[in-house]
Design a protein around this motif. Structure first.
Motif, PDB file in Angstrom:
ATOM      1  N   MET A 160      18.919  -0.855 -20.469  1.00  0.00           N
ATOM      2  CA  MET A 160      17.490  -0.929 -20.277  1.00  0.00           C
ATOM      3  C   MET A 160      17.148  -1.660 -18.974  1.00  0.00           C
ATOM      4  SD  MET A 160      14.678  -2.536 -22.823  1.00  0.00           S
ATOM      5  CE  MET A 160      13.005  -2.635 -22.283  1.00  0.00           C
ATOM      6  N   PHE A 161      17.691  -2.856 -18.783  1.00  0.00           N
ATOM      7  CA  PHE A 161      17.437  -3.628 -17.578  1.00  0.00           C
ATOM      8  C   PHE A 161      18.666  -3.590 -16.684  1.00  0.00           C
ATOM      9  CE2 PHE A 161      14.947  -6.181 -20.797  1.00  0.00           C
ATOM     10  CZ  PHE A 161      13.699  -5.796 -20.355  1.00  0.00           C
ATOM     11  N   LYS A 162      18.450  -3.744 -15.390  1.00  0.00           N
ATOM     12  CA  LYS A 162      19.558  -3.828 -14.440  1.00  0.00           C
ATOM     13  C   LYS A 162      19.852  -5.291 -14.129  1.00  0.00           C
ATOM     14  CE  LYS A 162      18.741   0.576 -12.220  1.00  0.00           C
ATOM     15  NZ  LYS A 162      18.553   1.274 -10.958  1.00  0.00           N
ATOM     16  N   SER A 163      21.060  -5.552 -13.680  1.00  0.00           N
ATOM     17  CA  SER A 163      21.465  -6.895 -13.308  1.00  0.00           C
ATOM     18  C   SER A 163      20.493  -7.471 -12.279  1.00  0.00           C
ATOM     19  CB  SER A 163      22.877  -6.871 -12.743  1.00  0.00           C
ATOM     20  OG  SER A 163      23.294  -8.152 -12.394  1.00  0.00           O
ATOM     21  N   GLY A 164      20.077  -8.719 -12.496  1.00  0.00           N
ATOM     22  CA  GLY A 164      19.162  -9.378 -11.584  1.00  0.00           C
ATOM     23  C   GLY A 164      17.694  -9.173 -11.916  1.00  0.00           C
ATOM     24  N   PHE A 165      17.404  -8.321 -12.899  1.00  0.00           N
ATOM     25  CA  PHE A 165      16.016  -8.056 -13.299  1.00  0.00           C
ATOM     26  C   PHE A 165      15.374  -9.334 -13.811  1.00  0.00           C
ATOM     27  CE2 PHE A 165      12.723  -6.678 -16.271  1.00  0.00           C
ATOM     28  CZ  PHE A 165      12.059  -5.715 -15.524  1.00  0.00           C
ATOM     29  N   LEU A 166      14.205  -9.655 -13.304  1.00  0.00           N
ATOM     30  CA  LEU A 166      13.496 -10.880 -13.656  1.00  0.00           C
ATOM     31  C   LEU A 166      12.776 -10.729 -14.991  1.00  0.00           C
ATOM     32  CD1 LEU A 166      12.584 -13.713 -12.720  1.00  0.00           C
ATOM     33  CD2 LEU A 166      10.665 -12.578 -11.575  1.00  0.00           C
ATOM     34  N   LEU A 167      13.030 -11.665 -15.885  1.00  0.00           N
ATOM     35  CA  LEU A 167      12.353 -11.696 -17.182  1.00  0.00           C
ATOM     36  C   LEU A 167      11.194 -12.679 -17.065  1.00  0.00           C
ATOM     37  CD1 LEU A 167      15.526 -11.824 -19.436  1.00  0.00           C
ATOM     38  CD2 LEU A 167      14.168  -9.824 -18.815  1.00  0.00           C
ATOM     39  N   ASP A 168      10.079 -12.194 -16.573  1.00  0.00           N
ATOM     40  CA  ASP A 168       8.964 -13.072 -16.239  1.00  0.00           C
ATOM     41  C   ASP A 168       7.797 -13.021 -17.222  1.00  0.00           C
ATOM     42  OD1 ASP A 168       8.279 -10.508 -15.509  1.00  0.00           O
ATOM     43  OD2 ASP A 168       7.580 -11.030 -13.504  1.00  0.00           O
ATOM     44  N   THR A 169       7.979 -12.322 -18.333  1.00  0.00           N
ATOM     45  CA  THR A 169       6.947 -12.312 -19.375  1.00  0.00           C
ATOM     46  C   THR A 169       7.616 -12.487 -20.740  1.00  0.00           C
ATOM     47  OG1 THR A 169       7.022  -9.927 -19.777  1.00  0.00           O
ATOM     48  CG2 THR A 169       5.517 -10.691 -18.038  1.00  0.00           C
ATOM     49  N   ASP A 170       6.838 -12.917 -21.706  1.00  0.00           N
ATOM     50  CA  ASP A 170       7.366 -13.054 -23.065  1.00  0.00           C
ATOM     51  C   ASP A 170       7.838 -11.705 -23.599  1.00  0.00           C
ATOM     52  OD1 ASP A 170       6.871 -15.769 -23.081  1.00  0.00           O
ATOM     53  OD2 ASP A 170       5.014 -15.615 -24.227  1.00  0.00           O
ATOM     54  N   GLU A 171       7.163 -10.640 -23.217  1.00  0.00           N
ATOM     55  CA  GLU A 171       7.537  -9.304 -23.694  1.00  0.00           C
ATOM     56  C   GLU A 171       8.905  -8.882 -23.157  1.00  0.00           C
ATOM     57  OE1 GLU A 171       4.542 -10.068 -22.308  1.00  0.00           O
ATOM     58  OE2 GLU A 171       3.305  -9.952 -24.114  1.00  0.00           O
ATOM     59  N   LYS A 172       9.178  -9.191 -21.893  1.00  0.00           N
ATOM     60  CA  LYS A 172      10.485  -8.851 -21.310  1.00  0.00           C
ATOM     61  C   LYS A 172      11.592  -9.697 -21.947  1.00  0.00           C
ATOM     62  CE  LYS A 172       8.575  -7.380 -16.889  1.00  0.00           C
ATOM     63  NZ  LYS A 172       8.435  -7.740 -15.458  1.00  0.00           N
ATOM     64  N   ILE A 173      11.304 -10.964 -22.204  1.00  0.00           N
ATOM     65  CA  ILE A 173      12.282 -11.828 -22.877  1.00  0.00           C
ATOM     66  C   ILE A 173      12.550 -11.309 -24.286  1.00  0.00           C
ATOM     67  CG2 ILE A 173      12.658 -14.152 -23.792  1.00  0.00           C
ATOM     68  CD1 ILE A 173      11.144 -15.204 -21.304  1.00  0.00           C
ATOM     69  N   THR A 174      11.504 -10.881 -24.980  1.00  0.00           N
ATOM     70  CA  THR A 174      11.663 -10.320 -26.325  1.00  0.00           C
ATOM     71  C   THR A 174      12.523  -9.067 -26.294  1.00  0.00           C
ATOM     72  OG1 THR A 174       9.549 -11.231 -27.046  1.00  0.00           O
ATOM     73  CG2 THR A 174      10.419  -9.388 -28.318  1.00  0.00           C
ATOM     74  N   ALA A 175      12.324  -8.211 -25.302  1.00  0.00           N
ATOM     75  CA  ALA A 175      13.134  -6.990 -25.179  1.00  0.00           C
ATOM     76  C   ALA A 175      14.605  -7.335 -24.949  1.00  0.00           C
ATOM     77  CB  ALA A 175      12.603  -6.110 -24.054  1.00  0.00           C
ATOM     78  N   ALA A 176      14.863  -8.334 -24.090  1.00  0.00           N
ATOM     79  CA  ALA A 176      16.249  -8.755 -23.845  1.00  0.00           C
ATOM     80  C   ALA A 176      16.864  -9.349 -25.107  1.00  0.00           C
ATOM     81  CB  ALA A 176      16.294  -9.763 -22.695  1.00  0.00           C
ATOM     82  N   LEU A 177      16.076 -10.100 -25.877  1.00  0.00           N
ATOM     83  CA  LEU A 177      16.545 -10.663 -27.136  1.00  0.00           C
ATOM     84  C   LEU A 177      16.897  -9.536 -28.109  1.00  0.00           C
ATOM     85  CD1 LEU A 177      14.981 -13.598 -29.061  1.00  0.00           C
ATOM     86  CD2 LEU A 177      15.502 -11.510 -30.243  1.00  0.00           C
ATOM     87  N   TYR A 178      16.015  -8.580 -28.247  1.00  0.00           N
ATOM     88  CA  TYR A 178      16.214  -7.465 -29.174  1.00  0.00           C
ATOM     89  C   TYR A 178      17.467  -6.657 -28.810  1.00  0.00           C
ATOM     90  CZ  TYR A 178      15.377  -3.104 -31.665  1.00  0.00           C
ATOM     91  OH  TYR A 178      15.513  -2.006 -32.465  1.00  0.00           O
ATOM     92  N   ASN A 179      17.683  -6.441 -27.510  1.00  0.00           N
ATOM     93  CA  ASN A 179      18.829  -5.651 -27.043  1.00  0.00           C
ATOM     94  C   ASN A 179      20.099  -6.468 -26.887  1.00  0.00           C
ATOM     95  OD1 ASN A 179      17.599  -3.030 -26.718  1.00  0.00           O
ATOM     96  ND2 ASN A 179      16.401  -3.959 -25.079  1.00  0.00           N
ATOM     97  N   GLN A 180      20.003  -7.799 -27.112  1.00  0.00           N
ATOM     98  CA  GLN A 180      21.144  -8.704 -26.955  1.00  0.00           C
ATOM     99  C   GLN A 180      21.774  -8.578 -25.567  1.00  0.00           C
ATOM    100  OE1 GLN A 180      22.413 -11.198 -29.420  1.00  0.00           O
ATOM    101  NE2 GLN A 180      20.223 -10.855 -29.448  1.00  0.00           N
ATOM    102  N   THR A 181      20.917  -8.490 -24.561  1.00  0.00           N
ATOM    103  CA  THR A 181      21.337  -8.384 -23.169  1.00  0.00           C
ATOM    104  C   THR A 181      21.698  -9.766 -22.634  1.00  0.00           C
ATOM    105  OG1 THR A 181      19.756  -6.570 -22.919  1.00  0.00           O
ATOM    106  CG2 THR A 181      20.623  -7.536 -20.905  1.00  0.00           C
ATOM    107  N   PRO A 182      22.849  -9.919 -21.974  1.00  0.00           N
ATOM    108  CA  PRO A 182      23.207 -11.212 -21.392  1.00  0.00           C
ATOM    109  C   PRO A 182      22.191 -11.632 -20.321  1.00  0.00           C
ATOM    110  CG  PRO A 182      25.123  -9.795 -21.501  1.00  0.00           C
ATOM    111  CD  PRO A 182      23.932  -8.944 -21.839  1.00  0.00           C
ATOM    112  N   VAL A 183      21.796 -12.901 -20.373  1.00  0.00           N
ATOM    113  CA  VAL A 183      20.772 -13.441 -19.488  1.00  0.00           C
ATOM    114  C   VAL A 183      21.330 -14.654 -18.754  1.00  0.00           C
ATOM    115  CG1 VAL A 183      18.510 -14.573 -19.479  1.00  0.00           C
ATOM    116  CG2 VAL A 183      18.909 -12.623 -20.972  1.00  0.00           C
ATOM    117  N   SER A 184      21.010 -14.768 -17.455  1.00  0.00           N
ATOM    118  CA  SER A 184      21.365 -15.965 -16.694  1.00  0.00           C
ATOM    119  C   SER A 184      20.103 -16.801 -16.505  1.00  0.00           C
ATOM    120  CB  SER A 184      21.982 -15.600 -15.339  1.00  0.00           C
ATOM    121  OG  SER A 184      21.072 -14.840 -14.562  1.00  0.00           O
TER     122      SER A 184
END
Length: 64
Positions: free
Chosen positions: A1-25
């Motif tokens: 869904m997201f590419k490496s380096g994609f900025l998670l700058d909203t609660d909705e984007k963070i929620t999507a990363a949480l749901y997809n279990q995407t590694p976050v830096s």
């Protein structure tokens, strides 16, 4: 869904990363602060990764 380096700058984007279990830096003051992993939880103030918490007010979250 997201590419490496994609900025998670909203609660909705963070929620999507949480749901997809995407590694976050985590970045602080323009430098890599924590290489991270998948988000476990988020609150209004913080994001929890690997049993540690990072404040939204002081950290930037990106797809690892």
């Amino acid at each position: 869904m997201f590419k490496s380096g994609f900025l998670l700058d909203t609660d909705e984007k963070i929620t999507a990363a949480l749901y997809n279990q995407t590694p976050v830096s985590v970045w602080k003051n323009g430098k890599l602060y924590y290489e991270g992993g998948p988000i476990q939880e988020q609150t209004e103030e913080a994001v929890y990764i690997n049993d540690g918490y990072f404040l939204k007010a002081t950290c930037i979250f990106k797809i690892a």
